[in-house]
Motif scaffolding. Structure first.
Motif, PDB file in Angstrom:
ATOM      1  N   LYS A 290       2.263   6.299  -7.392  1.00 33.08           N
ATOM      2  CA  LYS A 290       1.453   7.109  -7.862  1.00 33.08           C
ATOM      3  C   LYS A 290       1.996   8.348  -8.430  1.00 33.08           C
ATOM      4  N   SER A 291       3.007   9.002  -7.891  1.00 34.91           N
ATOM      5  CA  SER A 291       3.670  10.118  -8.216  1.00 34.91           C
ATOM      6  C   SER A 291       4.934   9.993  -9.303  1.00 34.91           C
ATOM      7  N   GLU A 292       5.505   8.814  -8.991  1.00 34.45           N
ATOM      8  CA  GLU A 292       6.831   8.434  -9.565  1.00 34.45           C
ATOM      9  C   GLU A 292       6.466   7.938 -10.862  1.00 34.45           C
ATOM     10  N   ALA A 293       5.264   7.102 -10.996  1.00 33.60           N
ATOM     11  CA  ALA A 293       5.126   6.254 -12.381  1.00 33.60           C
ATOM     12  C   ALA A 293       3.983   6.900 -13.044  1.00 33.60           C
ATOM     13  N   TYR A 294       3.340   7.952 -12.738  1.00 28.04           N
ATOM     14  CA  TYR A 294       2.192   8.664 -13.419  1.00 28.04           C
ATOM     15  C   TYR A 294       2.641   8.778 -15.011  1.00 28.04           C
ATOM     16  N   ASP A 295       1.477   8.533 -15.722  1.00 28.89           N
ATOM     17  CA  ASP A 295       1.525   8.664 -17.172  1.00 28.89           C
ATOM     18  C   ASP A 295       0.358   9.460 -17.457  1.00 28.89           C
ATOM     19  N   GLU A 296       0.539  10.766 -18.628  1.00 26.87           N
ATOM     20  CA  GLU A 296      -0.224  11.526 -18.752  1.00 26.87           C
ATOM     21  C   GLU A 296      -1.534  11.166 -19.304  1.00 26.87           C
ATOM     22  N   VAL A 297      -1.240  10.137 -20.118  1.00 32.82           N
ATOM     23  CA  VAL A 297      -2.586   9.445 -20.808  1.00 32.82           C
ATOM     24  C   VAL A 297      -3.079   8.518 -19.904  1.00 32.82           C
ATOM     25  N   LEU A 298      -2.411   7.514 -19.263  1.00 31.59           N
ATOM     26  CA  LEU A 298      -2.972   6.398 -18.674  1.00 31.59           C
ATOM     27  C   LEU A 298      -3.044   6.535 -17.173  1.00 31.59           C
ATOM     28  N   GLY A 299      -2.580   7.544 -16.704  1.00 31.20           N
ATOM     29  CA  GLY A 299      -2.671   7.693 -15.120  1.00 31.20           C
ATOM     30  C   GLY A 299      -1.588   7.084 -14.412  1.00 31.20           C
ATOM     31  N   TYR A 300      -2.198   6.552 -13.075  1.00 32.87           N
ATOM     32  CA  TYR A 300      -1.182   5.901 -12.354  1.00 32.87           C
ATOM     33  C   TYR A 300      -1.370   4.379 -11.908  1.00 32.87           C
ATOM     34  N   PRO A 301      -0.402   3.842 -11.526  1.00 31.58           N
ATOM     35  CA  PRO A 301      -0.376   2.452 -11.257  1.00 31.58           C
ATOM     36  C   PRO A 301      -1.290   2.062 -10.066  1.00 31.58           C
ATOM     37  N   THR A 302      -1.915   0.993 -10.233  1.00 26.56           N
ATOM     38  CA  THR A 302      -2.455   0.452  -8.964  1.00 26.56           C
ATOM     39  C   THR A 302      -2.294  -0.928  -8.649  1.00 26.56           C
ATOM     40  N   LEU A 303      -1.952  -1.590  -7.170  1.00 30.24           N
ATOM     41  CA  LEU A 303      -1.854  -2.679  -6.898  1.00 30.24           C
ATOM     42  C   LEU A 303      -2.932  -2.863  -5.955  1.00 30.24           C
ATOM     43  N   THR A 304      -3.900  -4.027  -6.451  1.00 31.07           N
ATOM     44  CA  THR A 304      -5.108  -4.295  -5.655  1.00 31.07           C
ATOM     45  C   THR A 304      -5.136  -5.633  -5.319  1.00 31.07           C
TER      46      THR A 304
ATOM     47  N   ASN B  45       0.668  -1.090   0.044  1.00 28.01           N
ATOM     48  CA  ASN B  45       0.088   0.010  -0.023  1.00 28.01           C
ATOM     49  C   ASN B  45       0.727   1.308  -0.167  1.00 28.01           C
ATOM     50  N   HIS B  46       1.939   1.421   0.855  1.00 26.32           N
ATOM     51  CA  HIS B  46       2.785   2.230   0.964  1.00 26.32           C
ATOM     52  C   HIS B  46       3.642   2.619  -0.535  1.00 26.32           C
ATOM     53  N   LEU B  47       3.919   1.290  -1.067  1.00 31.11           N
ATOM     54  CA  LEU B  47       4.617   1.752  -2.619  1.00 31.11           C
ATOM     55  C   LEU B  47       3.528   2.024  -3.570  1.00 31.11           C
ATOM     56  N   GLU B  48       2.600   1.644  -3.687  1.00 36.80           N
ATOM     57  CA  GLU B  48       1.418   2.178  -4.254  1.00 36.80           C
ATOM     58  C   GLU B  48       1.219   3.720  -4.384  1.00 36.80           C
ATOM     59  N   THR B  49       1.160   4.197  -3.053  1.00 37.68           N
ATOM     60  CA  THR B  49       1.103   5.630  -3.011  1.00 37.68           C
ATOM     61  C   THR B  49       2.201   6.369  -3.617  1.00 37.68           C
ATOM     62  N   LYS B  50       3.619   5.771  -3.412  1.00 36.75           N
ATOM     63  CA  LYS B  50       4.776   6.227  -3.875  1.00 36.75           C
ATOM     64  C   LYS B  50       4.685   6.192  -5.496  1.00 36.75           C
TER      65      LYS B  50
END
Length: 371
Positions: free
Chosen positions: A222-236, A215-220
Motif C-alpha cells: 500500500k505504501s511501496e506501490a502506491y500510485d497517485e492516480v490509481l491508488g494502492y494495490p489490493t489482494l482480496t 495480508n502483511h504483504l498487502e499492507t507493505k
C-alpha cells in the motif's frame, strides 16, 4: 428538456427487458426501434446500437453506455421484481430494478441527449454507443472501436470518450488498476480428525499462514506501490476450499482464490513477489494474468472541462474495470461519469434516483459545448 421524452416510462420499459451479458438482443432491438420511431440517426453495428450526429467537425466525442447486466442473484431478496412486467417500480423518486444504475439510467440519459440534437445539430461530431458485454469482456466496445478506427478516426484532430458508468454525478474516474486472478494451493498430510497428532502438516493450517503473509504483504504494498492516480494495490481472498472425503477427514490439499488489483509499480512482478513471500512448497497459479493498468492523466483536456462544468468535482480511479480501458488503449482519453449509484450496483434491490438522468444530460450538453 424536450417535453416529448419521458424519462420514467423509457427507463421502466428497458428495465423490464432482461439483458444479461451475451443476451442483449431484445434490448438492442427495442432501442433500435425506439430511435427509428423518433427519427434519431441510428444504426446497428454488430450487436451494438449507435446514434451518430455527423457535422463535419474535426472534433469528436464518444458516449458509451452498456446494455448488459449481471444476473439478478437471489430473487427472494428483491423487494420489487428485478425485471419483467412488474419491475421498474418508482418509490420516493427512486426506480428499482436490475440495471437501473448499471447501466440503464445511463442509456436513458443518452437517449434524452439525442433528443436534444435531433432538431439542432451539436457543435461537434457525436457517437452515442449502446454496447454489449461490458460486464464480462467489453466485446461491444472493442468491436465498435474496430469499426470507428476503420471508418472515422483518421478524420478527427481531437477525440475523447465519456463512459457512462455509475459515479453518482459526484466524481469522475480516470482509469483503473490492473486485475489478476491467482490461485494458491497448500498441501499437507491426510488423516483422521480424531487423531490430529498423527498429521505433521495440515493443509488448512498452512493456508492460514499463507493468508496472514499475504495480508502483511498487502499492507507493505500500500505504501511501496502506491500510485497517485490509481491508488494502492489490493489482494482480496474470494474463495477457499479443501478436498476431503468426509467431515472427519483432515484434507491433504487446500486452495484459495485471490482477486488482485495492481498498480504500475507492481503489476509486472507480482508473481515473483508472491514467490519470495510464500514458502517454496506453496503452489501459485496465475489464472488470469494482469491485463495492464489504465491511466488517464489528470491534466487531460476532458478533466479540465468536467471541472469547469462541475465545481469541486472529485477525481479518482475506478475500483473495477470498465469500457474506458478499450478507448484508452486506442489512444482515446476516456472519462467515466454517469447518473447511477455505485453503492447499489451488483446487489439485490438496485435503484437509481430518477432526477439524476435529467441532471446528467445537463452536464453532457455542457461538456459537448466546451469540447
Amino acid at each position: 428538456m424536450n417535453n416529448q421524452f419521458d424519462f420514467i416510462k423509457t427507463l421502466s420499459d428497458i428495465v423490464q427487458i432482461p439483458s444479461p451479458s451475451k443476451n442483449e438482443k431484445e434490448l438492442a432491438q427495442y432501442l433500435y426501434r425506439f430511435c427509428l420511431k423518433h427519427t434519431l440517426p441510428v444504426e446497428k453495428q454488430d450487436d451494438n446500437v449507435i446514434i451518430k450526429f455527423l457535422t463535419g467537425s474535426n472534433k469528436c466525442l464518444i458516449f458509451d453506455a452498456h446494455m448488459d447486466t449481471i444476473k439478478p442473484g437471489n430473487l427472494k431478496l428483491w423487494q420489487y421484481p428485478p425485471y419483467g412486467a412488474k419491475s421498474g417500480v418508482v418509490k420516493n423518486g427512486k426506480m428499482y430494478g436490475l440495471g437501473t444504475s448499471d447501466d440503464k439510467a445511463g442509456i436513458v440519459s443518452l437517449l434524452a441527449l439525442s433528443f436534444e440534437f435531433a432538431k439542432v445539430k451539436p457543435p461537434i461530431d457525436l457517437f452515442i454507443i449502446f454496447s454489449t458485454s461490458e460486464e464480462i469482456d467489453s466485446q461491444g466496445a472493442k468491436t465498435f472501436l474496430k469499426y470507428f478506427n476503420k471508418k472515422y478516426k483518421a478524420k478527427y484532430e481531437e477525440i475523447a470518450a465519456v463512459v457512462v458508468e455509475p459515479t453518482d454525478l459526484a466524481y469522475i474516474e480516470l482509469g483503473y488498476r490492473s486485475t489478476a486472478i491467482i490461485e494458491i494451493t497448500t498441501h499437507g498430510d491426510s488423516g483422521h480428525g480424531a487423531r490430529p497428532e498423527e498429521v505433521k502438516q495440515n493443509a488448512i493450517v498452512n493456508m492460514i499462514k499463507v493468508i496472514n503473509k499475504i495480508n502483511h504483504l498487502e499492507t507493505k504494498l500500500k505504501s511501496e506501490a502506491y500510485d497517485e492516480v490509481l491508488g494502492y494495490p489490493t489482494l482480496t481472498l474470494t474463495s477457499i476450499k479443501s478436498i476431503e472425503g468426509s467431515y472427519n477427514q483432515i484434507p491433504s490439499q487446500c486452495s484459495s482464490i485471490w482477486d488482485v488489483r495492481l498498480t504500475p509499480k507492481i503489476e509486472k512482478n507480482i508473481l515473483s513477489v508472491l514467490e519470495k513471500t510464500l514458502d517454496k512448497d506453496v503452489k501459485i497459479n496465475m489464472i488470469k494474468s494482469p491485463g495492464g493498468c489504465i491511466k488517464v492523466s489528470p491534466k487531460e483536456k476532458m478533466v479540465n472541462i468536467f471541472q469547469q462544468v462541475i465545481p469541486h468535482l472529485k477525481v479518482q480511479a475506478a475500483k473495477g474495470a470498465n469500457n474506458s480501458g478499450c478507448f484508452v488503449r486506442e489512444g482515446i482519453p476516456a472519462i467515466t461519469f454517469g447518473p447511477g449509484h455505485k453503492a447499489v450496483i451488483h446487489k439485490e434491490n438496485e435503484y437509481v434516483e430518477v432526477k439524476n438522468m435529467n441532471e446528467a444530460i445537463k452536464v453532457y450538453k455542457q461538456i459537448i459545448n466546451y469540447f
